[in-house]
Motif scaffolding. Structure first.
Motif, PDB file in Angstrom:
ATOM      1  N   THR A   1       0.802  -1.172   0.001  1.00 14.14           N
ATOM      2  CA  THR A   1       0.174  -0.086   0.075  1.00 14.14           C
ATOM      3  C   THR A   1       0.966   1.341   0.003  1.00 14.14           C
ATOM      4  O   THR A   1       1.972   1.199   0.564  1.00 14.14           O
ATOM      5  CB  THR A   1      -0.941   0.109   1.376  1.00 14.14           C
ATOM      6  N   VAL A   2       0.441   2.416  -0.631  1.00 15.57           N
ATOM      7  CA  VAL A   2       1.356   3.365  -0.699  1.00 15.57           C
ATOM      8  C   VAL A   2       1.583   4.141   0.608  1.00 15.57           C
ATOM      9  O   VAL A   2       2.683   4.813   0.909  1.00 15.57           O
ATOM     10  CB  VAL A   2       0.517   4.453  -1.670  1.00 15.57           C
ATOM     11  N   VAL A   3       0.596   4.005   1.476  1.00 14.71           N
ATOM     12  CA  VAL A   3       0.972   4.353   3.039  1.00 14.71           C
ATOM     13  C   VAL A   3       0.121   3.301   3.775  1.00 14.71           C
ATOM     14  O   VAL A   3      -0.893   2.642   3.369  1.00 14.71           O
ATOM     15  CB  VAL A   3       0.394   5.727   3.314  1.00 14.71           C
ATOM     16  N   ASP A   4       0.514   2.986   4.886  1.00 19.54           N
ATOM     17  CA  ASP A   4      -0.198   1.838   5.706  1.00 19.54           C
ATOM     18  C   ASP A   4      -1.051   2.763   7.001  1.00 19.54           C
ATOM     19  O   ASP A   4      -0.871   2.829   8.098  1.00 19.54           O
ATOM     20  CB  ASP A   4       0.923   1.034   6.402  1.00 19.54           C
TER      21      ASP A   4
ATOM     22  N   ASP B   1      10.797   3.625   3.118  1.00 16.75           N
ATOM     23  CA  ASP B   1      11.034   2.684   2.174  1.00 16.75           C
ATOM     24  C   ASP B   1      10.311   2.702   0.853  1.00 16.75           C
ATOM     25  O   ASP B   1      10.843   2.463  -0.270  1.00 16.75           O
ATOM     26  CB  ASP B   1      10.729   1.215   2.758  1.00 16.75           C
ATOM     27  N   ARG B   2       9.177   3.335   0.964  1.00 13.10           N
ATOM     28  CA  ARG B   2       8.399   3.854  -0.132  1.00 13.10           C
ATOM     29  C   ARG B   2       8.923   4.865  -0.977  1.00 13.10           C
ATOM     30  O   ARG B   2       9.106   4.475  -2.220  1.00 13.10           O
ATOM     31  CB  ARG B   2       6.767   4.400  -0.049  1.00 13.10           C
ATOM     32  N   GLU B   3       9.471   5.848  -0.176  1.00 15.09           N
ATOM     33  CA  GLU B   3      10.067   7.010  -1.171  1.00 15.09           C
ATOM     34  C   GLU B   3      11.351   6.199  -1.803  1.00 15.09           C
ATOM     35  O   GLU B   3      11.599   6.672  -3.110  1.00 15.09           O
ATOM     36  CB  GLU B   3      10.861   7.761  -0.021  1.00 15.09           C
TER      37      GLU B   3
ATOM     38  N   ASP C   1       1.723  13.063   1.360  1.00 22.65           N
ATOM     39  CA  ASP C   1       2.747  13.953   1.426  1.00 22.65           C
ATOM     40  C   ASP C   1       4.196  13.125   0.939  1.00 22.65           C
ATOM     41  O   ASP C   1       4.399  12.165   1.563  1.00 22.65           O
ATOM     42  CB  ASP C   1       3.220  14.564   2.844  1.00 22.65           C
ATOM     43  N   GLY C   2       5.154  13.967  -0.009  1.00 20.37           N
ATOM     44  CA  GLY C   2       6.124  13.282  -0.185  1.00 20.37           C
ATOM     45  C   GLY C   2       6.206  12.432  -1.535  1.00 20.37           C
ATOM     46  O   GLY C   2       7.276  12.040  -2.074  1.00 20.37           O
TER      47      GLY C   2
END
Length: 387
Positions: free
Chosen positions: A197-200, A255-257, A284-285
């Motif tokens: 997922t892009v964010v958790d 880690d996604r970045e 954000d980011g």
């Protein structure tokens, strides 16, 4: 130092090299929710095992909605379906687990029969559980037991995905974090790529329409569970909950970045424009990381009608994606290439405006004959040839 090369589509030499050694294939990154990319992903894994799929956890419809309402958790339906699309389907993988993860309870059975079937899954006597060997079987039973123990008596089991119920149990059993259980099952079913997922975070989508109406929830945008939108979307944000407007902010994890920064190619693929694609770009980011990657960023528009795109023709969508770039950093772009089928009519193209945006149009064969959908092989060959 910039190195350029002549682009050839398809590039048979590159494609042969990737297919011969997919373990060392390029790192293609996709911002995608929904099922639109699953068929493409099944073909992609024969060329590279290093693709990264960042999917939206903000869906609020379907069987995921029942789990979200019950446990206030991120949506896991898209996560589960992409894991299965990338799973190793050979004898080296886990075909029995694949079958279990893609199984759904009947939509017609009564609640008592469904509860009995759920109990059989937890106890290990269900026909889909029996062929799975330990320790995988015990692990699955443990996660299902957690979910079974935590759900309320009124939880709707009709049509529920077993894979979603397993992931939900892992989430509840790992301090409300998705990454540990997703990583574990990815290893066990030998997922040939990474799915995250892009964010958790458990958030929802909020939209404001040109009519002045405010709509909360992804399920109210797609035209599948409610009537299609009657007014174009004006802006979209992440919202805390579905009851009131409550703008929320969440940041991209390191880690996604790193995944975005390290990608050999970033693809904005076909799918619901707002709820599947744009939703992934809201934390954000994300935009900063996309701009900071010097490699190709490619947009492949939808074919046919997407109810969310009302009032959003192709040029408006391209302009939105290009607007992610920082005007102060003219060398850092968020979109480089608009990849189109050579014969399909996508609507008006403003070539002069595309040049000002720094977006190159590349046309090639992406649709097979006598079909109004993208050909999975042709799309993969085009993207891989650009890496």
């Amino acid at each position: 130092m910039n190195i350029t090369r002549r682009l050839k589509l398809p590039d048979s030499v590159r494609l042969h090299r990737y297919k011969s050694l997919p373990e060392q294939g390029p790192k293609l990154l996709f911002f995608s929710g929904g099922s639109a990319l699953n068929k493409i992903s099944r073909v992609l894994k024969s060329y590279t095992h290093n693709s990264v799929h960042l999917v939206t956890p903000f869906d609020s419809g379907g069987s995921s909605a029942h789990l979200r309402n019950e446990f206030d958790m991120p949506a896991v339906g898209d996560l589960r379906s992409r894991l299965m699309a990338l799973a190793d389907e050979t004898v080296l993988g886990q075909p029995e687990v694949y079958e279990l993860f893609t199984y759904r309870f009947s939509k017609c059975a009564n609640q008592e029969d469904l509860e009995d079937e759920f109990n059989n899954l937890v106890s290990g006597t269900h026909a889909l559980i029996v062929p799975i060997t330990d320790p995988m079987r015990s692990l699955i039973q443990t996660q299902l037991a957690v979910t079974k123990r935590r759900i309320g008596a009124q939880f709707e089991l009709r049509g529920a995905s077993i894979g979603n119920l397993i992931i939900a149990g892992g989430y509840l059993n790992n301090q409300q974090q998705l990454d540990p259980i997703v990583f574990l099952f990815s290893r066990l079913v030998k997922t040939l790529g990474q799915v995250k997922t892009v964010v958790d975070t458990s958030l929802h989508l909020g939209t404001h329409l040109e009519s002045g109406e405010t709509i909360l929830g992804q399920h109210n945008l797609t035209g599948k569970e409610t009537d299609p939108l009657q007014s174009p979307i004006q802006n979209i944000w992440l919202n805390d909950g579905l009851d009131d407007v409550c703008h929320a902010s969440v940041s991209l994890s390191p880690d996604r970045e790193a995944d975005i920064l390290d990608a050999d190619l970033i693809c904005f693929p076909p799918g619901s424009f707002f709820s599947s694609l744009v939703a992934n770009l809201l934390p954000d980011g994300v935009a900063t990381a996309i701009r900071s990657n010097p490699n190709p960023k490619v947009y492949i528009p939808n074919l046919g009608i997407d109810p969310e795109q009302l009032g959003w023709p192709l040029m408006k969508r391209v302009s939105w994606l290009a607007s992610l770039q920082d005007k102060r950093e003219i060398n850092e772009k968020a979109l480089d290439i608009l990849l189109l089928d050579e014969h399909h009519n996508y609507g008006e193209l403003d070539i002069a405006r595309l040049e000002r945006l720094g977006v190159e149009v590349i046309k090639t064969r992406l649709i097979s004959s006598n079909a109004n959908r993208y050909d999975e092989i042709l799309v993969n060959e085009a993207l891989l040839s650009m890496t």
